[in-house]
Write an enzyme that holds these catalytic residues in place. Structure first.
Site, PDB file in Angstrom:
ATOM      1  N   CYS A  35       0.826  -1.207   0.000  1.00 48.31           N
ATOM      2  CA  CYS A  35       0.000   0.000   0.000  1.00 48.31           C
ATOM      3  C   CYS A  35       0.859   1.255   0.000  1.00 48.31           C
ATOM      4  CB  CYS A  35      -0.849   0.055   1.280  1.00 48.31           C
ATOM      5  SG  CYS A  35      -2.286  -1.004   1.252  1.00 48.31           S
ATOM      6  N   CYS A  39      -2.846   4.899   2.621  1.00 46.34           N
ATOM      7  CA  CYS A  39      -4.008   4.071   2.266  1.00 46.34           C
ATOM      8  C   CYS A  39      -5.117   4.177   3.312  1.00 46.34           C
ATOM      9  CB  CYS A  39      -3.592   2.609   2.119  1.00 46.34           C
ATOM     10  SG  CYS A  39      -4.951   1.562   1.557  1.00 46.34           S
ATOM     11  N   CYS A  66      -2.244  -2.964  -3.686  1.00 45.40           N
ATOM     12  CA  CYS A  66      -3.568  -2.757  -3.099  1.00 45.40           C
ATOM     13  C   CYS A  66      -4.503  -2.175  -4.159  1.00 45.40           C
ATOM     14  CB  CYS A  66      -3.435  -1.793  -1.928  1.00 45.40           C
ATOM     15  SG  CYS A  66      -4.993  -1.222  -1.245  1.00 45.40           S
ATOM     16  N   CYS A  69      -5.605   1.760  -2.796  1.00 38.63           N
ATOM     17  CA  CYS A  69      -4.735   2.946  -2.904  1.00 38.63           C
ATOM     18  C   CYS A  69      -3.868   2.904  -4.154  1.00 38.63           C
ATOM     19  CB  CYS A  69      -3.883   3.091  -1.654  1.00 38.63           C
ATOM     20  SG  CYS A  69      -2.719   1.752  -1.390  1.00 38.63           S
TER      21      CYS A  69
HETATM   22 ZN   LIG Z   1      -3.868   0.252   0.106  1.00 40.93          ZN
END
Ligand SMILES: [Zn+2]
Length: 194
Positions: A35, A39, A66, A69
């Site tokens: 991330c 995030c 992810c 994000c």
């Molecule tokens: Zn994330």
């Protein structure tokens, strides 16, 4: 990594701040997902975090980006010039809406402060100044080349009323939009120079 630095970065992760976006990437060992530090997903426990200084390193270590994000897409970690170009494209595409520094920053997942500073460094003016330039150029073009009503021109560049638009136009150019339209000779087709 020094425990103190880790603590600072972890704080920014817990607060979902973009301070370390593009500088560190948060690998979460329990989910095998990487991330941005900012995030919005649930904050992982510190013992489950491995920090990477590049997105590629995290991927090489087996982490998947992810979906929330999107650490792989340009944003805070993009080179400054790429970020400025993204912002310009956004301004041009959305000038009919009311745009604020906050909404612009949120759309690009960076802090308003970082956006303002980076943009100004690359372009030499603020996003708001650039937006005003784009709106003025678009308004002038429409006034001269298109048969739009003042209301249509106003709305196309994000003014809710023709009177607000006229007041702004007069302040910037020293002339009412109707006067501007009349006093310029009509352009020939194919002449698209500013
Ligand atoms: Zn994330």
């Amino acid at each position: 990594m020094e425990p103190e630095l880790f603590q600072r970065i972890y704080q920014s992760i817990a607060n979902k701040e973009s301070t370390y976006d593009g500088i560190y990437y948060t690998g979460v060992r329990t989910t095998r997902i990487v991330c941005r530090p900012s995030c919005r997903a649930r904050t992982p426990k510190p013992e489950n975090i491995t920090l990477y200084t590049s997105f590629e390193d995290a991927v090489r270590s087996g982490f998947r980006p992810c979906k929330r994000c999107k650490p792989e897409t340009p944003g805070a970690h993009a080179p400054d010039a790429a970020l400025a170009a993204e912002i310009d494209a956004h301004l041009a595409a959305h000038m009919s809406r009311s745009l604020t520094l906050e909404s612009l920053a949120a759309a690009h997942r960076i802090s308003p402060y970082h956006l303002q500073r980076t943009y100004k460094r690359v372009r030499g003016c603020s996003p708001a100044e650039r937006l005003a330039e784009l709106r003025l150029a678009a308004a002038k073009r429409m006034l001269l080349e298109e048969d739009k009503s003042m209301t249509m021109v106003s709305e196309a560049i994000g003014y809710r009323s023709a009177s607000h638009f006229a007041a702004w136009f007069r302040r910037v150019t020293g002339m009412a939009p109707s006067v501007y339209r009349e006093q310029q000779p009509p352009r020939k087709a194919g002449d698209s120079k500013e």
